[in-house]
Write an enzyme that holds these catalytic residues in place. Sequence first.
Site, PDB file in Angstrom:
ATOM      1  N   GLY A 108      48.956  43.938  39.326  1.00 12.24           N
ATOM      2  CA  GLY A 108      48.928  45.454  38.968  1.00 12.24           C
ATOM      3  C   GLY A 108      47.365  45.683  38.683  1.00 12.24           C
ATOM      4  O   GLY A 108      46.588  45.029  39.072  1.00 12.24           O
ATOM      5  N   ALA A 109      47.133  46.921  37.923  1.00 14.37           N
ATOM      6  CA  ALA A 109      45.677  47.241  37.551  1.00 14.37           C
ATOM      7  C   ALA A 109      44.910  47.188  38.855  1.00 14.37           C
ATOM      8  O   ALA A 109      43.760  46.858  39.027  1.00 14.37           O
ATOM      9  CB  ALA A 109      45.175  46.563  36.454  1.00 14.37           C
ATOM     10  N   ARG A 156      34.554  42.147  41.071  1.00 15.23           N
ATOM     11  CA  ARG A 156      35.858  43.197  40.952  1.00 15.23           C
ATOM     12  C   ARG A 156      36.852  42.341  39.977  1.00 15.23           C
ATOM     13  O   ARG A 156      37.277  41.207  40.552  1.00 15.23           O
ATOM     14  CB  ARG A 156      36.369  43.685  42.096  1.00 15.23           C
ATOM     15  CG  ARG A 156      35.369  44.575  42.819  1.00 15.23           C
ATOM     16  CD  ARG A 156      35.653  46.040  42.673  1.00 15.23           C
ATOM     17  NE  ARG A 156      34.614  46.833  43.546  1.00 15.23           N
ATOM     18  CZ  ARG A 156      34.834  48.193  43.405  1.00 15.23           C
ATOM     19  NH1 ARG A 156      35.496  48.864  42.471  1.00 15.23           N
ATOM     20  NH2 ARG A 156      34.000  48.858  44.231  1.00 15.23           N
ATOM     21  N   SER A 157      37.260  42.993  39.271  1.00 14.77           N
ATOM     22  CA  SER A 157      38.391  42.316  38.253  1.00 14.77           C
ATOM     23  C   SER A 157      39.042  43.456  37.335  1.00 14.77           C
ATOM     24  O   SER A 157      38.490  44.057  36.882  1.00 14.77           O
ATOM     25  CB  SER A 157      37.862  41.077  37.438  1.00 14.77           C
ATOM     26  OG  SER A 157      38.598  41.033  36.299  1.00 14.77           O
ATOM     27  N   ASP A 194      39.403  34.023  42.410  1.00 17.14           N
ATOM     28  CA  ASP A 194      40.199  32.995  41.595  1.00 17.14           C
ATOM     29  C   ASP A 194      40.519  31.749  42.354  1.00 17.14           C
ATOM     30  O   ASP A 194      41.245  31.319  42.933  1.00 17.14           O
ATOM     31  CB  ASP A 194      41.783  33.543  41.280  1.00 17.14           C
ATOM     32  CG  ASP A 194      41.564  34.647  40.422  1.00 17.14           C
ATOM     33  OD1 ASP A 194      40.891  34.797  39.317  1.00 17.14           O
ATOM     34  OD2 ASP A 194      42.154  35.674  40.738  1.00 17.14           O
ATOM     35  N   HIS A 245      41.502  44.643  45.325  1.00 15.60           N
ATOM     36  CA  HIS A 245      42.966  44.358  45.739  1.00 15.60           C
ATOM     37  C   HIS A 245      43.145  45.013  47.164  1.00 15.60           C
ATOM     38  O   HIS A 245      43.963  44.668  47.738  1.00 15.60           O
ATOM     39  CB  HIS A 245      44.148  44.915  44.819  1.00 15.60           C
ATOM     40  CG  HIS A 245      44.027  44.255  43.434  1.00 15.60           C
ATOM     41  ND1 HIS A 245      43.497  44.981  42.427  1.00 15.60           N
ATOM     42  CD2 HIS A 245      44.554  43.060  43.342  1.00 15.60           C
ATOM     43  CE1 HIS A 245      43.749  44.076  41.465  1.00 15.60           C
ATOM     44  NE2 HIS A 245      44.330  43.035  41.702  1.00 15.60           N
TER      45      HIS A 245
END
Length: 341
Positions: free
Chosen positions: A56-57, A224-225, A190, A62
């Site tokens: 999520g978030a 981005r995270s 990741d 994403h």
Amino acid sequence: MTTSPRPEVPGAPAAPSGATDRTPRVVTTRADLRTTLDAWRADHPRARRVVVMTMGALHAGHLELVRRARAEAGPGGQVVVTDFVNPLQFGPGEDYERYPRDVAADVALLAAAGPDAAVDVVFAPAADEMYPDLAVSAGGAGPVVRVTSGRFGTVLEGASRPGHFDGVLTVVLKLLHLVRPDAAVFGAKDAQQLLAVRRMVADLDLDVEIVAVPTVREADGLARSSRNAYLSPAERDEALALSRALRAGADAAASGADAPAVLAAVRGILDAADGVEVDYVALVDPATVEDLAPGAVGPGLLLVAARVGTTRLIDNATVEIAPATRADDPAGRAPAPGGTA
């Protein structure tokens, strides 16, 4: 793409104008997921299903994964996004309780993303739906049988976060069984997670293709995270040291530096940065996560983890270590067979 009414998510905003046909169907139970996916498969027996697993978030990074998933699935295929904060991969004192959760906002972002990022299904289960043994009535201990991550769970992120990759691989395996995709898309940010998932798929003979998407960055280089939301404006500026350090290492490798010199270039930037507490810096073989030896040549993966304020961030970059030349070697030696001097 299958169309559906507005998903039944408490507090969900109205679909953006013109985006109704792109609103994904939201399911929250394993039973409903199976029913939804089986019905689609019955009508599309040869179409391709692709999954993007998230906690999520959702942000622009994403959406790049979703765009790749849509491209992999094709116009007649199905894209499934999982939206689940996995408790098994958080250790004591980590940010599980405060990790951002807003399924309604995630669905709205997906609905407005455009046809090249069209999502058919969002699977957003509760923790005790995914892990019935986590329920208070079951003792709350979680699943008895879990995936063991082997060496991936003992080095770098695994050493800093014991049990993390066991939790990651356990939930990935469960979601692969539940969604039954032809392909799964993961972000290269990741990096160790991606390598661990690929190894699990190979070792356990899972019939799924793992697709990697390069790290998505802000204009100033910050990866981005979802955890970037924790950073204050000052901390965000300090966090840029991670991407600057990786660029310095990549530039050093491109200029002919060996592995120790590449690492020194990265550490030089980080050591001089204010507000950055380094956890680790490593240069490893991208297939095995073994440290590159001083004389190694070929591809390498630069990895860095650090805390900025109270937020732990990770980043990585690929490099190519070139063989030493006579001009590079003060002793005037030619490179040895295999590329080492």
